[in-house]
Design an enzyme around this catalytic site. Structure first.
Site, PDB file in Angstrom:
ATOM      1  CD  GLU A   1       1.136 -13.282  -9.249  1.00 51.03           C
ATOM      2  OE1 GLU A   1       2.126 -13.405  -8.496  1.00 51.03           O
ATOM      3  OE2 GLU A   1       1.035 -12.358 -10.083  1.00 51.03           O
TER       4      GLU A   1
ATOM      5  CE  LYS B   1      -5.979  -6.591   0.364  1.00 49.69           C
ATOM      6  NZ  LYS B   1      -4.976  -5.600   0.245  1.00 49.69           N
TER       7      LYS B   1
ATOM      8  CE  LYS C   1      -3.441   0.936  -5.255  1.00 50.71           C
ATOM      9  NZ  LYS C   1      -3.025   0.645  -3.859  1.00 50.71           N
TER      10      LYS C   1
ATOM     11  CE1 TYR D   1      -8.602  -3.067   8.531  1.00 51.10           C
ATOM     12  CE2 TYR D   1      -9.900  -4.331   6.954  1.00 51.10           C
ATOM     13  CZ  TYR D   1      -8.813  -3.538   7.235  1.00 51.10           C
ATOM     14  OH  TYR D   1      -7.923  -3.215   6.255  1.00 51.10           O
TER      15      TYR D   1
ATOM     16  CE  LYS E   1      -3.522  -5.655  -2.700  1.00 54.12           C
ATOM     17  NZ  LYS E   1      -2.699  -4.801  -1.833  1.00 54.12           N
TER      18      LYS E   1
ATOM     19  NE  ARG F   1      -7.000   1.071  -3.449  1.00 53.25           N
ATOM     20  CZ  ARG F   1      -7.267   0.600  -4.647  1.00 53.25           C
ATOM     21  NH1 ARG F   1      -8.025   1.302  -5.485  1.00 53.25           N
ATOM     22  NH2 ARG F   1      -6.774  -0.568  -5.034  1.00 53.25           N
TER      23      ARG F   1
HETATM   24  C1  PBG Z   1      -1.705  -1.806  -0.009  1.00 49.36           C
HETATM   25  C2  PBG Z   1      -2.808  -2.582   0.569  1.00 49.36           C
HETATM   26  C3  PBG Z   1      -4.182  -2.513   0.263  1.00 49.36           C
HETATM   27  C4  PBG Z   1      -4.823  -3.311   1.184  1.00 49.36           C
HETATM   28  C5  PBG Z   1      -3.845  -3.888   2.008  1.00 49.36           C
HETATM   29  N1  PBG Z   1      -2.595  -3.440   1.610  1.00 49.36           N
HETATM   30  C6  PBG Z   1      -4.941  -1.694  -0.721  1.00 49.36           C
HETATM   31  C7  PBG Z   1      -4.614  -1.693  -2.136  1.00 49.36           C
HETATM   32  O1  PBG Z   1      -3.924  -2.575  -2.648  1.00 49.36           O
HETATM   33  O2  PBG Z   1      -5.038  -0.748  -2.788  1.00 49.36           O
HETATM   34  C8  PBG Z   1      -6.316  -3.482   1.262  1.00 49.36           C
HETATM   35  C9  PBG Z   1      -6.874  -3.841   2.575  1.00 49.36           C
HETATM   36  C10 PBG Z   1      -8.311  -3.560   2.763  1.00 49.36           C
HETATM   37  O3  PBG Z   1      -9.043  -3.140   1.855  1.00 49.36           O
HETATM   38  O4  PBG Z   1      -8.749  -3.784   3.899  1.00 49.36           O
HETATM   39  N2  PBG Z   1      -1.009  -2.337  -1.045  1.00 49.36           N
END
Ligand code: PBG
Length: 327
Positions: free
Chosen positions: A238, A253, A222, A317, A198, A208
């Protein structure tokens, strides 16, 4: 010799039946996981994501049977939008058995037991900092302390009936700690899909906003736990660790900008591998179609690309739209 004029690759492209016959990859509704945002009270629209709402639990319950029985969608992923007044530095609401997510899972499992339910393990919907974990005074997100809460969050979701726990926090060691907590708690059959590779991506912006963590996060990022978008070997490291710790499925992701990573992960490990077409990708595609800049065909094409790159499934989505188009 295998070359022109004996070879004409266009022969197999000439007619629709020929193209259908030799097609290598097919997108099916069985490949799709649908992420859903939830809220207390009434359903609300999400300004940054046209066509997507934060659903009330009543509307979730009304929608679930049609997703499963009419469209054939196998699994949903649930994300909460909670009131800022119940957010705390440690995100303790994540472990509340009567919290929004556990209640949603119980209602889904009561009304539609055949619909798979995946819940995230991460604290960002619940922390007053908008971070995925507990922060030290200087803002650094504390690894081991966070893992402890994540394990309790995972147990809370498993007790409510979640089928899959998806750690999306990128703490070191969290998959093993969550696996042990689930096993000790009697949830040996609950699966883990780890957000293994990720990235610290700007493509998460609309998400967010959807879960209401953008204002908490402010100008912070982050990058001390999510991966550097410049890295690819690190993704392999990972994924390897998460599999050793007990992940049943892994995820890459964001999606489309990281197809190379997806391909490497699938070809290296040959395990069930998923891609998350994230909120920023959704917004780019949908807005381009809405403005008439691109045709609707890009929606299916964008998701099919994940299959070609090696994904066994895709969180998107677009799931209901794609499922409808595929029927
Ligand atoms: C939370 C999380 C995030 C997403 C899924 N779980 C956002 C982030 O890490 O800030 C992102 C999903 C999206 O953008 O559709 N940890």
């Amino acid at each position: 010799m295998r070359h022109f004029p004996k070879v004409r690759l266009r022969r197999l492209r000439r007619f629709g039946f020929m193209r259908d016959l030799v097609r290598e990859h097919r997108l099916s509704v069985n490949d799709l996981i649908y992420p859903i945002f939830l809220t207390e009270g009434e359903t609300t629209t999400i300004a940054s994501m046209s066509g997507i709402s934060r659903l009330s639990l009543d509307d979730l319950e009304a929608l679930a049977p049609s997703l499963r029985n009419e469209l054939g969608i196998l699994m949903v992923a649930l994300f909460p939008h909670i009131d800022a007044t119940i957010k705390t530095p440690d995100g303790a609401e994540a472990t509340n058995h009567d919290g929004l997510i556990p209640r949603a899972v119980r209602r889904l499992k009561a009304c539609c037991p055949d619909l798979g339910v995946l819940t995230d393990a991460a604290l960002d919907p619940y922390t007053s900092t908008g971070q995925d974990g507990i922060s030290a005074e200087d803002g650094y997100v504390l690894n081991d302390e966070t893992c402890e809460i994540l394990a309790r969050q995972a147990l809370c979701c498993a007790e409510a009936g979640a089928d899959v726990i998806a750690p999306s926090d990128m703490m070191d060691g969290r998959v093993g700690i969550i696996r042990a907590a689930l096993d000790d708690g009697g949830f040996k059959e609950v699966a883990i899909m780890s957000y293994a590779a990720k990235y610290a991506s700007a493509f998460y912006g609309p998400f967010r906003d959807a879960i209401g963590s953008a204002s908490q996060l402010g100008a912070s990022d982050k990058k001390t736990y999510q991966m550097d978008p410049a890295n690819s070997d690190e993704a392999i490291a990972e994924v390897r660790l998460d599999l050793e710790e007990g992940a049943d499925m892994v995820m890459v992701k964001p999606g489309m900008p990281y197809l190379d990573v997806l391909y490497r992960v699938k070809t290296t490990f040959r395990v069930p591998t998923f891609a998350y077409q994230v909120s920023g990708e959704y917004v780019m595609l949908k807005n381009a179609v809405a403005e008439g800049l691109l045709s609707e065909e890009i929606l299916v094409e964008s998701v099919l690309a994940f299959k070609r790159a090696g994904a066994d499934g895709i969180l998107t989505y677009l799931a209901p739209e794609i499922a409808t188009l595929l029927r």
